[in-house]
Design a protein around this motif. Structure first.
Motif, mmCIF file in Angstrom:
data_model
loop_
_atom_site.group_PDB
_atom_site.id
_atom_site.type_symbol
_atom_site.label_atom_id
_atom_site.label_comp_id
_atom_site.label_asym_id
_atom_site.label_seq_id
_atom_site.Cartn_x
_atom_site.Cartn_y
_atom_site.Cartn_z
ATOM 1 N N MET A 1 0.833 -1.212 0.000
ATOM 2 C CA MET A 1 0.000 0.000 0.000
ATOM 3 C C MET A 1 0.864 1.257 0.000
ATOM 4 S SD MET A 1 -3.183 0.022 -0.253
ATOM 5 C CE MET A 1 -4.310 1.348 -0.520
ATOM 6 N N ASN A 48 0.697 60.835 -9.676
ATOM 7 C CA ASN A 48 -0.362 59.833 -9.492
ATOM 8 C C ASN A 48 -1.780 60.361 -9.672
ATOM 9 O OD1 ASN A 48 -0.910 57.194 -9.155
ATOM 10 N ND2 ASN A 48 -0.780 57.173 -6.927
ATOM 11 N N ARG A 51 -4.042 60.382 -15.715
ATOM 12 C CA ARG A 51 -3.829 59.081 -16.340
ATOM 13 C C ARG A 51 -4.454 59.081 -17.721
ATOM 14 N NH1 ARG A 51 -8.935 55.914 -15.300
ATOM 15 N NH2 ARG A 51 -10.237 57.598 -14.648
ATOM 16 N N GLN A 53 -5.750 55.980 -20.860
ATOM 17 C CA GLN A 53 -6.106 54.573 -20.961
ATOM 18 C C GLN A 53 -5.629 54.015 -22.288
ATOM 19 O OE1 GLN A 53 -10.357 54.961 -20.506
ATOM 20 N NE2 GLN A 53 -10.239 54.483 -18.331
ATOM 21 N N TRP A 55 -6.405 50.823 -24.783
ATOM 22 C CA TRP A 55 -7.356 49.756 -25.061
ATOM 23 C C TRP A 55 -6.696 48.794 -26.037
ATOM 24 C CZ3 TRP A 55 -12.099 49.942 -22.544
ATOM 25 C CH2 TRP A 55 -12.402 51.155 -21.904
ATOM 26 N N ASN A 61 -13.733 40.643 -24.270
ATOM 27 C CA ASN A 61 -13.980 41.587 -23.183
ATOM 28 C C ASN A 61 -12.807 42.536 -23.060
ATOM 29 O OD1 ASN A 61 -16.461 40.551 -22.450
ATOM 30 N ND2 ASN A 61 -15.500 38.933 -21.248
ATOM 31 N N VAL A 62 -13.052 43.797 -23.273
ATOM 32 C CA VAL A 62 -11.952 44.747 -23.205
ATOM 33 C C VAL A 62 -11.972 45.474 -21.875
ATOM 34 C CG1 VAL A 62 -11.590 45.138 -25.641
ATOM 35 C CG2 VAL A 62 -13.372 46.383 -24.452
ATOM 36 N N LYS A 63 -10.812 45.758 -21.392
ATOM 37 C CA LYS A 63 -10.655 46.468 -20.140
ATOM 38 C C LYS A 63 -9.491 47.420 -20.351
ATOM 39 C CE LYS A 63 -10.428 45.673 -15.316
ATOM 40 N NZ LYS A 63 -10.189 44.970 -14.152
ATOM 41 N N PRO A 64 -9.642 48.680 -19.984
ATOM 42 C CA PRO A 64 -8.535 49.605 -20.254
ATOM 43 C C PRO A 64 -7.333 49.330 -19.361
ATOM 44 C CG PRO A 64 -10.240 50.690 -18.978
ATOM 45 C CD PRO A 64 -10.775 49.339 -19.330
#
Lengths: 232, 625
Positions: A1, A48, A51, A53, A55, A61-64
């Motif tokens: 075993m 900071n 900004r 983006q 693409w 599905n797109v997200k920046p």
């Protein structure tokens, strides 16, 4: 075993190692960097806060990808080689993009390998020829304010502020001392003088970083002069 | 090995026998859940559904999550894990966002089913319909105040599996349209709901009217003050309300506030107005002020840990406490009883002001101060709290310890003695009162409420009559009606003010200030500052000095970016009897406070998730994205 258990462990271990090699994707290897400029001159902003983006096309599905602009107007992003669309979200930055209005203007970036891209925008104002001098516990500054946008989109100055800080991050949120003058009180934009007393610095240091910030009516982000290190 | 083999055979046999009666097998009625057909026939079962729907009303700042009270510099959170709340310089664009169409769908299903539930008696059915429609209006309100206009879905949508999801994709409604819908729905349900001011946890006529006053007031102020932030609008009207609509909304708010009948301000203990104020939140027996609350019950599973987390450390029933420490920023805003503002008098310019008793510095102020905050020298559960930061010597140096009730030997003495309070404040020490104050609002004085095994069943009041009066006051003020002072004075008299405000005294600053004081720690500060478009001025990202703290008191746009504390010290000057044994106070920032909060224009309406936009291309992006 026990033998069986050992075999199972061995097989599992082999499976783990084998799968690791297959799972790994390549890291992004192309750098997109540059500056936000007006006629080739970088636009200084707050750390900071501003900004744009990116693409990336080719996915359902797109997200920046948010890219933050540094104090001196520079930016950089590590990306995959692909075609990107670059846009500024509404109300970002102390400037207008070249083609404004309801449509966001889009810059198409074809990235293959490292690339440098300076983005031309139209600032409302520029701080020119900022000079800083230290004397008798004060930092004095003289500078010019040049109004860049003079058409229907022109905006007035809300206030102009001289900031000093112990570190090179200098802004409304990061300063040890400041003096302001209201936009309405500026008589000669070609020669503005501001002076601020240097407070006691803990721990002591014999230099400060200074710069001029301009707040424009109904614009959220400030526009700044270069950061200068001043030894006293 | 043979054993295994037979087991396999056996299980194979079992499977194949299951397959024989295939139809029956797949058509079994579940025994652990009730099916749709059964539920909408029985009053009791519908009530169960309703209980779940009520339980899902979203909260932002509530006693369920006290740490959120530390977000806006009205309070400091002593827990180490919450230091980031005071080190941040801004809030993410997605903060306090909400896109809850799951709950919305459940509400829409309930409304649809109740509409055709003929086996229920009409009396019950109408009340249930009124309640579910009330809850739906409330959810739309929660969403619109966070996101601006959202898609208005009033029926449960079903996908037809055609491969084309476009019939399910709806564009965002205009912000104004959504407010109109909410007000119209609340108006409509007043006809369905019972007129029963004694019911505090289910919607009644009064609840609906009270919410209309709040909702219409929000819409009115966005219409009126939205113009001050022109970049926070969308061309399609999904964000922003035309200024021309302001007065309609204010009128609606005022009418609705006046229609709230059968409630009154809580005044069961007129001899001690501070205790009376604290009891508003604790008294569940015939409380005339409470309009709508989320109730809790001991030993039912629905209890909360607010008292466990916030009880004074010196009398804690667990090993922690003192979680929420109200900020000096808030404490000093409580007015003097002669209707004037004044910072706490801790220094006369060259020296500290010496007090015989730590409570003396707070003397002559609004009774709500001691009702909202446990002050140094005050008592809780009949025992005095022990808030003091150490001994101050003649040369103004401090002798203090690094743990609760630490001991040291004072100069000139031989035996060590306690040099710091059992409640702190000790800079940076978790569970010490780092601002010098502890919270009293919502805090349960019953024994056991502070132990994990029992916890507390103090309810969370979402709507109370004092707010309705302040809503009426604000709406009347904005409409230029002199009655504004009458509504606000009712609330102020209960706080111990003997001189009424006159019509001239009522300014926008007064209205803002009164709400901040009366409704502190009741989840109003963010939404109020948003709708007045004050948030970017109040939280402007500038670091504060002590001079900033003491300047511009009572002004609506006074900055409030960093938390300050007030540390009491005992004076130890054995040779100078005039000061020895007296109390002095130092204004100090808790050492975790390093960031200065900045509310960006993009924070006015939260970021709509990229998944939402990917799934529905008709969604217009918010101004920040």
């Amino acid at each position: 075993m026990k033998k069986i258990t050992n075999y199972i462990l061995l097989i599992a271990a082999i499976g783990c190692f084998a799968s690791c090699a297959k799972d790994n994707y390549d890291a992004p290897n192309a750098t997109l960097k540059g500056r936000i400029v007006y006629n080739g001159q970088p636009i200084n902003v707050e750390y900071n806060q501003v900004r744009f983006q990116l693409w990336e096309s080719g996915y359902v599905n797109v997200k920046p990808i948010d890219v933050t602009i540094a104090q001196d107007g520079g930016y950089s992003a590590m990306l995959f080689n692909n075609t990107y669309k670059l846009t500024f979200p509404g109300g970002q930055g102390p400037f207008m993009t070249k083609q404004s209005g309801a449509a966001k203007d889009t810059i198409v970036v074809n990235l293959s390998g490292n690339q440098e891209l300076d983005i031309e925008v139209l600032p409302y104002y520029m701080v020119r020829d900022a000079q800083f001098t230290a004397s008798a516990g004060n930092i004095a500054s003289t500078f010019k304010l040049e109004k860049i946008i003079n058409d229907a989109n022109a905006k007035n100055i809300d206030r102009v502020t001289l900031y000093i800080n112990k570190t090179q991050f200098v802004s409304e949120g990061n300063n040890v001392a400041k003096t302001s003058i209201n936009g309405a009180d500026i008589t000669n934009p070609n020669s503005v003088n501001l002076s601020v007393a240097i407070p006691s610095l803990v721990p002591a240091q014999n230099y400060v970083y200074a710069r001029i910030g301009v707040r424009i009516v109904n614009v959220e982000d400030w526009i700044f002069s270069d950061v200068k290190k001043i030894t006293f | 090995m043979k054993k295994y083999f037979s087991a396999i055979i056996l299980s194979a046999a079992l499977f194949s026998s299951g397959c024989v009666k295939e139809d029956d097998f797949l058509d079994k009625k579940p025994t652990d859940i009730l099916l749709d057909e059964a539920v909408w026939k029985s009053k009791k079962l519908v009530l169960n559904v309703l209980a779940d729907l009520y339980d899902r009303i979203p909260n932002f700042q509530s006693i369920d999550g006290y740490w959120n009270y530390g977000n806006f510099n009205e309070g400091f959170i002593s827990r180490n894990g919450d230091r980031w709340r005071f080190q941040n310089n801004d809030w993410g664009y997605g903060e306090w966002g909400m896109w809850d169409y799951g709950y919305m769908r459940d509400l829409n299903i309930a409304i649809q089913k109740l509409g055709t539930a003929t086996e229920l008696e009409d009396v019950d059915r109408n009340v249930f319909l009124g309640e579910t429609r009330f809850l739906r209006a409330l959810l739309y309100f929660e969403m619109v105040k966070r996101m601006g206009g959202v898609p208005l879905i009033t029926e449960p949508m079903t996908y037809d599996f055609s491969g084309d999801p476009t019939p399910l994709q709806h564009p965002r409604a205009k912000e104004a349209d959504l407010y109109d819908f909410i007000i119209a729905e609340l108006d409509a349900v007043t006809a369905l709901l019972p007129d029963n001011p004694g019911d505090k946890t289910r919607a009644t006529k009064g609840t609906a009217q009270a919410y209309i006053s709040r909702v219409a007031l929000y819409a009115g102020s966005i219409a009126k003050y939205g113009g001050t932030t022109p970049s926070v609008t969308l061309v399609g009207g999904e964000v922003g309300i035309p200024a021309s609509k302001a007065n309609t909304y204010y009128n609606k708010a005022l009418t609705a506030a006046k229609a709230v009948q059968g409630y009154s301000l809580y005044l069961k203990k007129p001899a001690d107005l501070a205790d009376n104020f604290a009891n508003i939140f604790l008294d569940k027996g015939g409380n005339p002020e409470v309009i709508f609350a989320e109730d809790y019950k001991l030993k039912s599973g629905k209890v909360h840990n607010y008292t466990i987390d916030n009880q004074p450390m010196s009398m804690t029933e667990e090993s922690f406490g003192s979680g929420l420490n109200p900020a000096l920023n808030l404490v000093q805003e409580f007015e003097l009883l002669n209707n004037t503002y004044a910072p706490l008098n801790n220094t006369n310019g060259s020296d500290f002001v010496y007090y015989d008793n730590p409570l003396d510095i707070f003397a002559g102020r609004d009774a709500r101060l001691a009702g909202t905050v446990i002050l140094p020298g005050a008592s809780f559960r009949g025992r005095p709290v022990d808030i003091w930061g150490g001994y101050m010597l003649a040369d103004k140096s401090i002798i203090s310890g690094t743990n609760f009730g630490a001991q040291k030997t004072l100069p000139g003495k031989t035996a060590p003695e306690v040099v710091v309070g059992e409640d702190g404040p000790i800079p940076g020490l978790e569970w010490s009162a780092q601002t010098g104050f502890l919270v009293r609002k919502w805090l349960d004085p019953n024994a056991g409420a502070g132990s994990l095994g029992t916890a507390s069943d103090v309810w969370f009041i979402r709507m109370r009559y004092a707010e309705v009066l302040l809503n009426a006051a604000e709406a009347a003020f904005e409409l230029g009606l002199p009655e504004a002072k009458d509504h606000i004075n009712l609330v102020r008299r209960r706080a111990g003010f003997t001189t009424d405000l006159t019509a001239v005294d009522i300014t926008f600053d007064r209205i803002v200030h009164e709400r901040r004081i009366e409704l502190a720690f009741e989840d109003h500060i963010l939404w109020d500052n948003k709708r007045w478009r004050l948030a970017h001025k109040v939280w402007n990202g500038s670091a504060m000095t002590e001079a900033d703290l003491k300047a511009n008191m009572g002004k609506s746009d006074k900055i409030n970016t960093q938390v300050f504390g007030l540390t009491p010290y005992k004076v130890y000057t054995p040779g100078v009897p005039a000061t020895n044994g007296k109390w002095v106070f130092k204004i100090e920032k808790p050492n975790a406070v390093t960031g200065a909060d900045r509310f960006r224009l993009g924070n006015y309406y939260s970021y709509i998730g990229d998944d939402v936009i990917n799934n529905n291309p008709k969604i217009v992006r918010n101004p920040n994205q």
